[in-house]
Design a protein around this motif. Structure first.
Motif, PDB file in Angstrom:
ATOM      1  N   ALA A  87     -65.062  -0.093   2.344  1.00  0.00           N
ATOM      2  CA  ALA A  87     -64.441  -0.533   3.602  1.00  0.00           C
ATOM      3  C   ALA A  87     -63.067  -1.134   3.365  1.00  0.00           C
ATOM      4  N   PHE A  88     -62.963  -2.019   2.368  1.00  0.00           N
ATOM      5  CA  PHE A  88     -61.674  -2.660   2.131  1.00  0.00           C
ATOM      6  C   PHE A  88     -60.669  -1.698   1.483  1.00  0.00           C
ATOM      7  N   LEU A  89     -61.151  -0.709   0.722  1.00  0.00           N
ATOM      8  CA  LEU A  89     -60.231   0.299   0.193  1.00  0.00           C
ATOM      9  C   LEU A  89     -59.618   1.114   1.317  1.00  0.00           C
ATOM     10  N   ILE A  90     -60.468   1.493   2.277  1.00  0.00           N
ATOM     11  CA  ILE A  90     -59.957   2.232   3.440  1.00  0.00           C
ATOM     12  C   ILE A  90     -58.962   1.368   4.214  1.00  0.00           C
ATOM     13  N   ALA A  91     -59.302   0.073   4.393  1.00  0.00           N
ATOM     14  CA  ALA A  91     -58.394  -0.821   5.114  1.00  0.00           C
ATOM     15  C   ALA A  91     -57.059  -0.951   4.386  1.00  0.00           C
ATOM     16  N   TRP A  92     -57.125  -1.069   3.052  1.00  0.00           N
ATOM     17  CA  TRP A  92     -55.891  -1.197   2.266  1.00  0.00           C
ATOM     18  C   TRP A  92     -55.046   0.060   2.395  1.00  0.00           C
ATOM     19  N   LEU A  93     -55.671   1.216   2.258  1.00  0.00           N
ATOM     20  CA  LEU A  93     -54.928   2.473   2.368  1.00  0.00           C
ATOM     21  C   LEU A  93     -54.325   2.626   3.763  1.00  0.00           C
ATOM     22  N   THR A  94     -55.101   2.231   4.786  1.00  0.00           N
ATOM     23  CA  THR A  94     -54.592   2.331   6.163  1.00  0.00           C
ATOM     24  C   THR A  94     -53.390   1.425   6.378  1.00  0.00           C
ATOM     25  N   ILE A  95     -53.482   0.181   5.896  1.00  0.00           N
ATOM     26  CA  ILE A  95     -52.360  -0.755   6.040  1.00  0.00           C
ATOM     27  C   ILE A  95     -51.120  -0.226   5.333  1.00  0.00           C
ATOM     28  N   GLY A  96     -51.328   0.238   4.085  1.00  0.00           N
ATOM     29  CA  GLY A  96     -50.194   0.770   3.333  1.00  0.00           C
ATOM     30  C   GLY A  96     -49.563   1.968   4.016  1.00  0.00           C
ATOM     31  N   LEU A  97     -50.423   2.872   4.521  1.00  0.00           N
ATOM     32  CA  LEU A  97     -49.903   4.072   5.182  1.00  0.00           C
ATOM     33  C   LEU A  97     -49.145   3.713   6.453  1.00  0.00           C
ATOM     34  N   ILE A  98     -49.701   2.742   7.220  1.00  0.00           N
ATOM     35  CA  ILE A  98     -49.018   2.329   8.456  1.00  0.00           C
ATOM     36  C   ILE A  98     -47.652   1.723   8.149  1.00  0.00           C
ATOM     37  N   ILE A  99     -47.593   0.845   7.133  1.00  0.00           N
ATOM     38  CA  ILE A  99     -46.325   0.213   6.777  1.00  0.00           C
ATOM     39  C   ILE A  99     -45.285   1.247   6.358  1.00  0.00           C
ATOM     40  N   ILE A 100     -45.723   2.176   5.496  1.00  0.00           N
ATOM     41  CA  ILE A 100     -44.782   3.168   4.978  1.00  0.00           C
ATOM     42  C   ILE A 100     -44.346   4.141   6.070  1.00  0.00           C
ATOM     43  N   MET A 101     -45.322   4.668   6.843  1.00  0.00           N
ATOM     44  CA  MET A 101     -44.988   5.649   7.871  1.00  0.00           C
ATOM     45  C   MET A 101     -44.130   5.018   8.971  1.00  0.00           C
ATOM     46  N   ASN A 102     -44.454   3.783   9.344  1.00  0.00           N
ATOM     47  CA  ASN A 102     -43.662   3.119  10.376  1.00  0.00           C
ATOM     48  C   ASN A 102     -42.216   2.935   9.927  1.00  0.00           C
ATOM     49  N   SER A 103     -42.042   2.585   8.654  1.00  0.00           N
ATOM     50  CA  SER A 103     -40.694   2.406   8.131  1.00  0.00           C
ATOM     51  C   SER A 103     -39.921   3.714   8.100  1.00  0.00           C
ATOM     52  N   ILE A 104     -40.604   4.787   7.676  1.00  0.00           N
ATOM     53  CA  ILE A 104     -39.929   6.082   7.576  1.00  0.00           C
ATOM     54  C   ILE A 104     -39.562   6.621   8.947  1.00  0.00           C
ATOM     55  N   ILE A 105     -40.554   6.600   9.867  1.00  0.00           N
ATOM     56  CA  ILE A 105     -40.326   7.184  11.198  1.00  0.00           C
ATOM     57  C   ILE A 105     -39.269   6.407  11.978  1.00  0.00           C
ATOM     58  N   ALA A 106     -39.294   5.055  11.842  1.00  0.00           N
ATOM     59  CA  ALA A 106     -38.388   4.237  12.638  1.00  0.00           C
ATOM     60  C   ALA A 106     -36.928   4.416  12.251  1.00  0.00           C
ATOM     61  N   THR A 107     -36.675   4.778  10.989  1.00  0.00           N
ATOM     62  CA  THR A 107     -35.285   4.838  10.521  1.00  0.00           C
ATOM     63  C   THR A 107     -34.770   6.247  10.286  1.00  0.00           C
ATOM     64  N   ARG A 108     -35.672   7.208  10.137  1.00  0.00           N
ATOM     65  CA  ARG A 108     -35.221   8.554   9.760  1.00  0.00           C
ATOM     66  C   ARG A 108     -34.291   9.149  10.818  1.00  0.00           C
ATOM     67  N   GLU A 109     -34.714   9.073  12.073  1.00  0.00           N
ATOM     68  CA  GLU A 109     -33.926   9.710  13.120  1.00  0.00           C
ATOM     69  C   GLU A 109     -32.607   8.973  13.355  1.00  0.00           C
TER      70      GLU A 109
END
Length: 612
Positions: free
Chosen positions: A162-184
């Motif tokens: 459960a916590f591994l999934i939570a960690w991966l989800t948090i990391g993915l959200i942080i990274i994807m949010n950063s990429i999507i927000a600035t790429r365009e």
């Protein structure tokens, strides 16, 4: 450390976020495993005491009236039967009143491979009516702890996953949010830089972008192509194209501010004006560092100074990102520098994105997790305290005291059960595609059933239910468990907030096309402001003493169950200091048929007719 220092500010933030998330998750998981194991060991000891007492009682009954030379064989036979039936028992040992061993299974082959982790004993008493109990001996049981090891291993595995999934989800959200927000924005910045350097005809690739940005890129590409075609045209033509570019910027969905190198605002679109609560004439040609929001706070100064103190080389690869609070709004802000073809710095673009709702939802989620953690900690602490007391001092308490202790523990277990049910029901009822199965039910019987169960809680505060149910109420199609839980929520809320020795009125009647159920208490009442939020998720009305506990999901579940899944209505009528009336309205079958005939109505349930 050298690699970390060479990272950009955003990469450092992402790395630190992942690091602290990992540490926090590992800490929480370790605490959870420790707490669960501690609770398991406590319960296991309690189970051992109960088992030893039960075996002692059985042994007394088995040996009662038997000759002394047959008692040992009888106890041995009974002990071996118990050991064969239960792998968790390492050995059984019987002693007489003088502590001499009557029989011990430790030497039997069956017990040689079993190691005792916990040893518990219980007296063997001959209970005499109207006389003192006679001590016949004692029975000692060794427990291997086999069940605890299996449960502990499964718990650790489940928490790890459960916590591994939570960690991966948090990391993915942080990274994807950063990429999507600035790429365009970065692509747009690159395009503007190309145009400012005189590279007319440069085109932006719109593949994989959102619809609004795709339109913006298309307009930018059109403008770039036209600038290339009219490169030799007059100043009037170039001015026209500049006006078109300004129109594009003005039409961007997010707020955009264009400033020169000395922070003078050159261009601001309509959305930015709305976010900053300022008109164009109030902000154009002003210094952005001196901007004050409606609360008189200078919002941009510190961040613009940070931007100017950051090397331009770093800004080219990674624009500066931060959140600021402006006029009670939380804005995600991206600042990108602008350069001429010669490489001279000429100003910067500020992009504003309203993330107030996202931040508020994160706050509510954090508050909910904090509330649930606090609410779970209390019953667990009570259970541990009382079970430890019974374990260490149980023999010093009389039967009534032990019964009282067990009763308190039972209440806390019921409370834990209710909280877990609230959380599970919240997840299930909120799902978009869930459909509850309905049956034609007698609402009067349902209410009586709820009141019967609620009477146990009401008696603790000497509360009295006054029930008024209209005779011959028609049956209606409902999901029995869902509505039963909704009514119980209303009754339990009334019990929580009612003063001792008062009355709670429960009323059910047919009103037009609905059956209306109301619960009226004589509690402290609810302010008009809180009445608008009382059915919201995670919201709780705080009392002056802060003694009422809960997760803030009960009334929200009532609202979802009644309105979303039964096409009904919920309402509250209250005044501070004058009690509250909570009610639900459930449609009759005739009303449901009318709704189904309307074109825009989509049934929210499936009626169970009993057909196979």
């Amino acid at each position: 450390m050298k690699i970390f220092n060479r990272m950009s500010a955003q990469k450092r933030l992402v790395t630190l976020g992942l690091f602290f998330s990992t540490v926090l998750i590992m800490l929480i998981s370790s605490m959870a495993v420790f707490s669960i194991n501690d609770s398991l060991n406590t319960c296991y000891r309690y189970f051992g005491h109960a088992l030893s007492k039960s075996l002692a009682i059985e042994s007394v009954e088995l040996t009662k009236g038997l000759p002394a030379d047959t008692i040992c064989n009888t106890l041995r036979t009974h002990a071996l039967f118990m050991l064969e039936a239960n792998d968790d028992m390492a050995f059984i040992e019987f002693r007489d009143a003088k502590a001499n061993i009557i029989y011990s299974s430790k030497k039997d082959d069956m017990c040689k491979k079993r190691t005792a982790r916990i040893t518990v004993s219980a007296p063997m008493l001959n209970i005499q009516p109207q006389a003192k109990h006679v001590l016949l001996g004692s029975v000692t049981i060794g427990l291997t702890g086999h069940i605890i090891d299996e449960i502990s291993a499964m718990t650790k595995l489940s928490l790890t996953i459960a916590f591994l999934i939570a960690w991966l989800t948090i990391g993915l959200i942080i990274i994807m949010n950063s990429i999507i927000a600035t790429r365009e924005v970065k692509n747009l910045y690159e395009g503007v830089k190309k145009l400012s350097s005189g590279e007319f005809g440069y085109k932006l690739n719109s593949i994989g972008t959102s619809r609004e940005i795709r339109e913006l890129y298309k307009a930018f590409n059109d403008m770039s192509e036209k600038l290339h075609s009219y490169n030799e045209s007059s100043i009037e033509s170039l001015t026209l194209e500049r006006n078109k570019f300004e129109a594009i910027v003005m039409s961007i969905a997010n707020g955009v501010i264009v400033c020169d190198s000395v922070d003078t605002v050159l261009l601001v679109n309509e959305h930015a004006q709305h976010l900053l609560a300022a008109s164009e004439k109030d902000i154009i040609n002003t210094n952005l560092q001196q901007y004050c929001d409606t609360n008189g706070i200078i919002a941009f100064k510190s961040k613009l100074e940070e931007f100017k103190n950051t090397p331009i080389v770093d800004m080219i690869d990674k624009p500066l990102e931060f959140n600021i609070e402006v006029s009670d709004k939380i804005l995600k802000t991206v600042i990108s520098p602008m350069f001429l073809n010669s490489g001279d710095y000429v100003g910067y673009i500020v992009v504003l994105i309203d993330v107030t709702k996202e931040v508020e939802m994160d706050r509510l989620r954090s508050q909910f997790i904090s509330n649930v953690s606090h609410e779970l900690r209390t019953p667990v602490t009570v259970l541990r305290s009382y079970s430890d007391t019974l374990y260490n001092l149980g023999n010093e308490f009389d039967y009534e005291t032990q019964k009282e202790f067990i009763g308190i523990m039972n209440k806390e277990i019921i409370r834990l059960h209710d909280m877990v049910n609230d959380i599970l029901d919240f997840s299930r009822y909120e799902a978009k595609n869930v459909k509850l199965e309905k049956d034609m039910c007698n609402i009067s019987a349902l209410i009586q059933d709820c009141i019967s169960r609620a009477n146990i809680l009401a008696e603790e505060k000497s509360l009295e239910f006054i029930v008024m149910i209209e005779p011959d109420l028609p049956e209606i199609p409902i999901n029995y468990d869902s509505i039963n839980r909704a009514v119980m929520n209303l009754l339990s809320n009334a019990i929580k907030y009612s003063p001792k020795k008062t009355k709670i009125k429960v009323k059910a009647e047919k009103i037009k096309d609905y059956i209306e159920i109301t619960v009226t208490d004589q509690g402290p009442g609810i302010s008009e402001e809180n009445q608008r939020k009382v059915f919201d998720r995670f919201f709780r009305v705080e009392t002056s003493a802060h003694t009422v506990k809960g997760t803030g999901l009960g009334l929200h579940l009532v609202k979802i169950s009644v309105e979303k899944h039964h096409s009904g209505q919920v309402f509250v009528n209250s005044k501070s200091g004058e009690g509250s009336t909570f009610g639900i309205r459930l449609p009759l079958i005739e009303k449901i048929n009318k709704l189904e005939e309307e074109e825009e109505y989509t049934p929210k349930y499936q009626l169970n007719t009993g057909d196979k």
